[in-house]
Motif scaffolding. Structure first.
Motif, PDB file in Angstrom:
ATOM      1  N   ASP A   1       0.830  -1.121   0.014  1.00 39.00           N
ATOM      2  CA  ASP A   1       0.021  -0.189  -0.049  1.00 39.00           C
ATOM      3  C   ASP A   1       0.934   1.218  -0.066  1.00 39.00           C
ATOM      4  O   ASP A   1       2.000   1.224   0.315  1.00 39.00           O
ATOM      5  N   ASP A   2       0.266   2.334  -0.503  1.00 46.80           N
ATOM      6  CA  ASP A   2       0.718   3.622  -0.582  1.00 46.80           C
ATOM      7  C   ASP A   2       1.145   4.100   0.729  1.00 46.80           C
ATOM      8  O   ASP A   2       0.373   3.607   1.707  1.00 46.80           O
ATOM      9  N   GLU A   3       2.078   5.038   1.147  1.00 51.78           N
ATOM     10  CA  GLU A   3       2.354   5.655   2.435  1.00 51.78           C
ATOM     11  C   GLU A   3       0.899   6.426   2.717  1.00 51.78           C
ATOM     12  O   GLU A   3       0.637   7.077   1.718  1.00 51.78           O
ATOM     13  N   PRO A   4       0.688   6.496   4.067  1.00 48.66           N
ATOM     14  CA  PRO A   4      -0.681   7.305   4.392  1.00 48.66           C
ATOM     15  C   PRO A   4      -0.400   8.722   3.883  1.00 48.66           C
ATOM     16  O   PRO A   4       0.691   9.308   4.144  1.00 48.66           O
ATOM     17  N   SER A   5      -1.687   9.542   3.346  1.00 56.95           N
ATOM     18  CA  SER A   5      -1.417  10.698   2.961  1.00 56.95           C
ATOM     19  C   SER A   5      -1.708  11.570   4.324  1.00 56.95           C
ATOM     20  O   SER A   5      -2.153  11.263   5.558  1.00 56.95           O
ATOM     21  N   GLN A   6      -1.573  12.863   4.247  1.00 55.12           N
ATOM     22  CA  GLN A   6      -1.879  13.836   5.348  1.00 55.12           C
ATOM     23  C   GLN A   6      -3.537  13.834   5.677  1.00 55.12           C
ATOM     24  O   GLN A   6      -4.138  13.640   4.641  1.00 55.12           O
ATOM     25  N   ILE A   7      -3.707  13.954   7.023  1.00 51.30           N
ATOM     26  CA  ILE A   7      -4.994  13.727   7.221  1.00 51.30           C
ATOM     27  C   ILE A   7      -5.427  15.180   7.980  1.00 51.30           C
ATOM     28  O   ILE A   7      -4.546  15.932   8.606  1.00 51.30           O
ATOM     29  N   ASP A   8      -6.891  15.495   7.941  1.00 48.72           N
ATOM     30  CA  ASP A   8      -7.117  16.874   8.669  1.00 48.72           C
ATOM     31  C   ASP A   8      -7.212  16.767  10.044  1.00 48.72           C
ATOM     32  O   ASP A   8      -6.997  17.664  10.736  1.00 48.72           O
ATOM     33  N   GLU A   9      -7.629  15.670  10.609  1.00 47.54           N
ATOM     34  CA  GLU A   9      -7.694  15.342  12.089  1.00 47.54           C
ATOM     35  C   GLU A   9      -7.273  14.029  12.398  1.00 47.54           C
ATOM     36  O   GLU A   9      -7.183  12.942  11.368  1.00 47.54           O
ATOM     37  N   PRO A  10      -6.855  13.708  13.657  1.00 46.89           N
ATOM     38  CA  PRO A  10      -6.727  12.258  13.877  1.00 46.89           C
ATOM     39  C   PRO A  10      -7.850  11.294  13.894  1.00 46.89           C
ATOM     40  O   PRO A  10      -8.899  11.640  13.763  1.00 46.89           O
ATOM     41  N   ASN A  11      -7.354  10.102  13.782  1.00 50.13           N
ATOM     42  CA  ASN A  11      -8.411   9.327  13.586  1.00 50.13           C
ATOM     43  C   ASN A  11      -8.805   8.696  15.046  1.00 50.13           C
ATOM     44  O   ASN A  11      -7.963   7.778  15.626  1.00 50.13           O
ATOM     45  N   PHE A  12     -10.261   9.366  15.435  1.00 51.07           N
ATOM     46  CA  PHE A  12     -10.652   8.909  16.779  1.00 51.07           C
ATOM     47  C   PHE A  12     -10.886   7.315  17.104  1.00 51.07           C
ATOM     48  O   PHE A  12     -10.721   7.134  18.294  1.00 51.07           O
ATOM     49  N   ASN A  13     -11.189   6.840  16.090  1.00 55.78           N
ATOM     50  CA  ASN A  13     -11.315   5.253  16.545  1.00 55.78           C
ATOM     51  C   ASN A  13     -10.116   4.856  16.913  1.00 55.78           C
ATOM     52  O   ASN A  13     -10.299   3.853  17.720  1.00 55.78           O
TER      53      ASN A  13
ATOM     54  N   ASN B   1       2.865   8.900  18.002  1.00 59.99           N
ATOM     55  CA  ASN B   1       3.428   8.552  16.697  1.00 59.99           C
ATOM     56  C   ASN B   1       2.575   9.255  15.521  1.00 59.99           C
ATOM     57  O   ASN B   1       1.397   9.525  15.791  1.00 59.99           O
ATOM     58  N   LYS B   2       3.183   9.479  14.386  1.00 68.73           N
ATOM     59  CA  LYS B   2       2.315   9.920  13.157  1.00 68.73           C
ATOM     60  C   LYS B   2       1.927  11.505  13.106  1.00 68.73           C
ATOM     61  O   LYS B   2       0.895  11.702  12.388  1.00 68.73           O
ATOM     62  N   ALA B   3       2.614  12.125  13.887  1.00 73.52           N
ATOM     63  CA  ALA B   3       2.254  13.559  13.961  1.00 73.52           C
ATOM     64  C   ALA B   3       2.363  14.197  12.697  1.00 73.52           C
ATOM     65  O   ALA B   3       1.651  15.349  12.220  1.00 73.52           O
ATOM     66  N   ASP B   4       3.623  13.507  11.912  1.00 72.39           N
ATOM     67  CA  ASP B   4       3.693  14.128  10.546  1.00 72.39           C
ATOM     68  C   ASP B   4       2.543  14.093   9.465  1.00 72.39           C
ATOM     69  O   ASP B   4       2.476  14.671   8.403  1.00 72.39           O
ATOM     70  N   LEU B   5       1.601  13.194   9.964  1.00 73.55           N
ATOM     71  CA  LEU B   5       0.582  13.106   8.763  1.00 73.55           C
ATOM     72  C   LEU B   5      -0.332  14.020   9.117  1.00 73.55           C
ATOM     73  O   LEU B   5      -1.170  14.382   8.196  1.00 73.55           O
ATOM     74  N   LEU B   6      -0.588  14.886  10.037  1.00 72.64           N
ATOM     75  CA  LEU B   6      -1.499  16.029  10.551  1.00 72.64           C
ATOM     76  C   LEU B   6      -1.103  17.409   9.536  1.00 72.64           C
ATOM     77  O   LEU B   6       0.148  17.589   9.591  1.00 72.64           O
ATOM     78  N   LYS B   7      -2.225  17.911   8.978  1.00 76.27           N
ATOM     79  CA  LYS B   7      -1.821  19.074   8.101  1.00 76.27           C
ATOM     80  C   LYS B   7      -1.629  20.239   8.923  1.00 76.27           C
ATOM     81  O   LYS B   7      -0.663  21.126   8.767  1.00 76.27           O
ATOM     82  N   THR B   8      -2.155  20.099   9.999  1.00 82.49           N
ATOM     83  CA  THR B   8      -1.803  21.190  11.309  1.00 82.49           C
ATOM     84  C   THR B   8      -1.248  20.561  12.368  1.00 82.49           C
ATOM     85  O   THR B   8      -1.739  19.573  12.991  1.00 82.49           O
ATOM     86  N   ARG B   9       0.000  20.928  12.763  1.00 82.05           N
ATOM     87  CA  ARG B   9       0.702  20.346  13.816  1.00 82.05           C
ATOM     88  C   ARG B   9       0.507  20.890  15.102  1.00 82.05           C
ATOM     89  O   ARG B   9       1.340  21.566  15.703  1.00 82.05           O
ATOM     90  N   GLU B  10      -0.758  20.608  15.758  1.00 80.64           N
ATOM     91  CA  GLU B  10      -1.125  21.085  16.646  1.00 80.64           C
ATOM     92  C   GLU B  10      -0.837  19.960  17.627  1.00 80.64           C
ATOM     93  O   GLU B  10      -1.773  19.277  18.053  1.00 80.64           O
TER      94      GLU B  10
END
Length: 280
Positions: A154-166, A200-209
């Motif tokens: 699979d491709d590397e995960p793309s950036q996300i707008d918010e964390p996956n709450f599940n 981990n995976k903070a780099d996936l967030l579009k906003t680094r909050e």
């Protein structure tokens, strides 16, 4: 008469030789028994001057444990020294002018606390195990904010707008107070120097909050902090893939290492716990 004397002399010599052999055999047996007993309650032997940090790393599958370990041991192609269905054991070495630092990291592979307990008990039945009870120095709890790839293709995960709450809730459910009590049961206050919650995976967030991300794991942070009185505890929001916060984690682990000359003794409570583990 001469024949009788010669016979008696040979018999006496034979008895003396037999006694010496028996004595030597007993001495060797005592040394073997001593080494076995010592090996079951003491960690891996290292040449001084050296420092050792034995690290337990826990986390759900796909959180990035293997990648993090390979970064910490400075070998992106590192293979475990010992590999079972329940755990993988890695080690790395750092050299300075004053000392050598040996880092041992055990990655527990199971997705439930029962598997983790069985794996830890198995490690207690290995002579001079780096993860010997009473000699574990650090704990890393690795969580993330997005589901892992389903396949290596699979491709590397793309950036996300918010964390996956599940995904976050899955982590919180896994590392409940009861589960953490079991994990901390492997550890002793005398030797546990450091605990880290690594998000981990903070780099996936579009906003680094980062504070907002950290707040999602406030419950888990609180449970860990309750169990870390007098122990250095850190929370890092970073990226294993991008190396974000890895240097700080590495510095913490090196600082938490213990001088090998101070690991020659073990408390009576640790010995009793080891005996119980071996009889389990």
């Amino acid at each position: 008469m001469k024949t009788q004397v010669a016979t008696e002399t040979r018999e006496k010599v034979s008895q003396e030789v037999a006694q010496k052999v028996a004595q030597k055999t007993q001495e060797v047996a005592r040394e073997v028994a001593k080494d076995w007993a010592e090996g079951m309650v003491k960690p891996v032997k290292l040449p001084p001057p050296a420092k050792r940090n034995s690290v337990i790393m826990i986390g759900l599958g796909g959180t990035g444990k293997t990648t993090l370990i390979r970064s910490l041991v400075k070998d992106l192609d590192a293979n475990p020294d010992k590999k079972t269905e329940e755990y993988h054991l890695f080690h790395g070495e750092r050299r300075t002018d004053q000392s050598r630092h040996y880092l041992y990291i055990s990655d527990y592979r199971g997705q439930n606390i029962g598997t983790l307990v069985r794996a830890f008990i198995k490690q207690q039945k290995i002579k001079y195990s780096p993860m010997a009870y009473g000699h574990v120095n650090s704990l890393i709890v690795l969580v993330d904010i997005e589901e892992p790839k389903q396949s290596p293709m699979d491709d590397e995960p793309s950036q996300i707008d918010e964390p996956n709450f599940n995904r976050v809730q899955t982590h919180l459910a896994q590392w409940s107070g009861t589960a953490l009590d079991a994990v901390f049961g492997f550890l002793t206050a005398e030797t546990l120097n450091y605990v880290c919650l690594f998000i981990n995976k903070a780099d996936l967030l579009k906003t680094r909050e980062k504070q907002a991300v950290r707040a999602l794991f406030k419950e888990l942070e609180g449970l860990l902090r309750e169990r870390c009185e007098g122990i250095k505890f850190e929370v890092y929001v970073g990226s294993v893939r991008e190396g974000e916060q890895i240097n700080r984690l590495e510095d913490d682990l090196l600082a938490a290492a213990v001088d090998v000359s101070n690991t020659d003794s073990i408390s009576a409570s640790s010995t009793l716990a080891m005996m119980r583990a071996n009889n389990a």
